[in-house]
Every structure is written in C-alpha cells, then in structure tokens.
Design an enzyme around this catalytic site. Structure first.
Site, PDB file in Angstrom:
ATOM      1  N   GLU A 233      -0.099  -3.977   8.263  1.00 14.13           N
ATOM      2  CA  GLU A 233       0.441  -2.957   7.373  1.00 14.13           C
ATOM      3  C   GLU A 233       0.153  -3.276   5.909  1.00 14.13           C
ATOM      4  OE1 GLU A 233       1.523  -0.110   8.166  1.00 14.13           O
ATOM      5  OE2 GLU A 233       1.615  -0.416  10.323  1.00 14.13           O
TER       6      GLU A 233
ATOM      7  N   TYR B 201       8.703   2.438   4.324  1.00 15.17           N
ATOM      8  CA  TYR B 201       7.676   2.681   5.342  1.00 15.17           C
ATOM      9  C   TYR B 201       7.379   1.412   6.132  1.00 15.17           C
ATOM     10  CZ  TYR B 201       3.186   2.638   7.518  1.00 15.17           C
ATOM     11  OH  TYR B 201       2.191   2.437   8.436  1.00 15.17           O
TER      12      TYR B 201
ATOM     13  N   ASP C  86       3.941   7.422   5.657  1.00 11.14           N
ATOM     14  CA  ASP C  86       2.888   7.013   4.732  1.00 11.14           C
ATOM     15  C   ASP C  86       2.145   8.271   4.298  1.00 11.14           C
ATOM     16  OD1 ASP C  86       1.340   7.723   6.915  1.00 11.14           O
ATOM     17  OD2 ASP C  86       0.257   5.818   7.040  1.00 11.14           O
TER      18      ASP C  86
END
Length: 238
Positions: free
Chosen positions: A61, A144, A162
């Site tokens: 991520e 997120y 996102d």
C-alpha cells in the site's frame, strides 16, 4: 416566474427525483453481485493478493501511493527480500532503507514505513494491530491504509477510498458536483462503508480498485466493458 420544485432536478430536459443520500439495499446488492462476478473473471494477479501478512500489505500500500503497479512489482519483491519483517526494517540503517526504496520516489514514504516498523516493535511486539483506532495512531497510516490493512490482512468489514475507488463510486452513484470537495469525499466514504459486504470483503475491495484502475479510468473509461454500466449515472457521459 415560479421557482423550480426543490425536490426535483432537471437533466437534459428530463426531471427526476433527487438521489438518496446512500444506495438503497437492492442497489447495493446489484452493485456487489456484478462487481464480484466481474472480478472473478478479470481481477489482476498481484503478489500482495496472495498474502494476509499485515506487513506485506502495508508495504504494498505504501509503494502503490502515487506509483503505478508495474513499477511497484519488482521493488516489492526486492524490499521484502531485504527487509522481511517489521523487526528487520526497524533495525536497518536509515540510509539502507532510503537506498532500497529507489527509484520509486516520494522518499518520505520509506522514512514513514520505517517509523511505523519501529513503533510496531516498541509497542506491539513487532506486529501491526488490527483495530482502526490504533492503526490510525501511527504516523503515515491514514484512513484508506487502515481500511486496506484491516480488510486485506484481517478480513474485517472495513471500507476503503483511494483515487480509483472514489472515481468509481462518484460516477456510479452521484455523477454531479465536485468529486474533489471535502463534502463529496465525506459522502463517498459513507457510500463505501455502506457497500462493504458482510462476506468476501477482500475480493470486494480489491475489485473496486481494479475496476477503477483498468475500466473506469480517469480518461477514456471503457463503459461498454464495465459490469456496472447499466446502473451507472455517468455511463456514456464521461
């Protein structure tokens, strides 16, 4: 001249009832069913989708922030070979961490990743916690990323939002207004939270990201290939 009725809107000469604040149950079911069926056929085969290790998911991520997948893939493998755990990353010299990140750019990201590793080691036995409040207490983990870790590593019913997901949800359910405004972002978060299913959360959230990245793209979206086109308020207009 009388004022237009406040409960109706005009679009291309047609009147329609105002949109509900959140998708209703039948619409939520259609959205989930169609998206998951599409993902089973078209989902991308990515290495971080074959693990539930919270650290590996955190690394992916962080790397994917403002960086395309094809650039991340080789670096993801290299990084985990060099720093296979939060503990090894926490102990590494900062210069080695910065060097290992190149050429991904945005060099604040490896520093934040190492800071998270050091805090995880010092406070949580070298593991990432699973609850949202604690994850958000780490500098560098936002809403997120916390949702991604919770849904992908721990199977929690956690929403994500996102850029790709926001674009999909805005086009399908809203289609009007400023998609970048704070009020709209808050609304999109509420929609995302409402849509998350009780089961198959991992696949559902991955599917949302894939659809935005490969079909519902920022430029020239491929509406004829989209499984949500028939229920999308923006289909044919983008």
């Amino acid at each position: 001249m009388t004022k237009a009725e406040p409960t109706r809107r005009t679009l291309r000469g047609r009147t329609r009832a105002p949109q509900p604040a959140l998708p209703l149950a039948p619409e939520r079911r259609r959205f989930r069913t169609r998206l998951l069926a599409w993902y089973r056929r078209h989902g991308r085969d990515l290495p971080w989708r074959s693990t539930d290790d919270p650290y590996h998911i955190l690394v992916s991520e962080m790397m994917l922030q403002q960086t395309q997948v094809d650039r991340v893939l080789p670096k993801y493998y290299e990084w985990l070979a060099k720093f296979p755990s939060l503990a090894t990353l926490a102990e590494a010299p900062e210069a080695d961490v910065t060097s290992a990140w190149r050429p991904l750019g945005y060099n604040i990201r490896p520093a934040r990743l190492q800071s998270i590793a050091r805090e995880a080691v010092s406070k949580f036995g070298g593991q990432l916690p699973s609850d949202e409040e604690t994850l958000l207490s780490f500098k560098g983990i936002g809403r997120y990323t916390a949702g991604a870790i919770r849904s992908f590593a721990f199977g929690a019913r956690a929403a994500i939002l996102d850029t790709n997901v926001a674009r999909v949800l805005f086009r399908v359910f809203i289609a009007e207004g400023d998609p970048k405004s704070h009020a709209m972002k808050a609304r999109l978060w509420r929609i995302s939270e409402t849509l998350v299913p009780q089961r198959h959360v991992f696949d559902f959230n991955q599917a949302l990201m894939d659809l935005g990245a490969t079909v519902c793209t920022a430029r020239k979206p491929r509406c004829p290939a989209c499984p949500l086109a028939r229920m999308c308020r923006s289909a044919g207009r983008t």
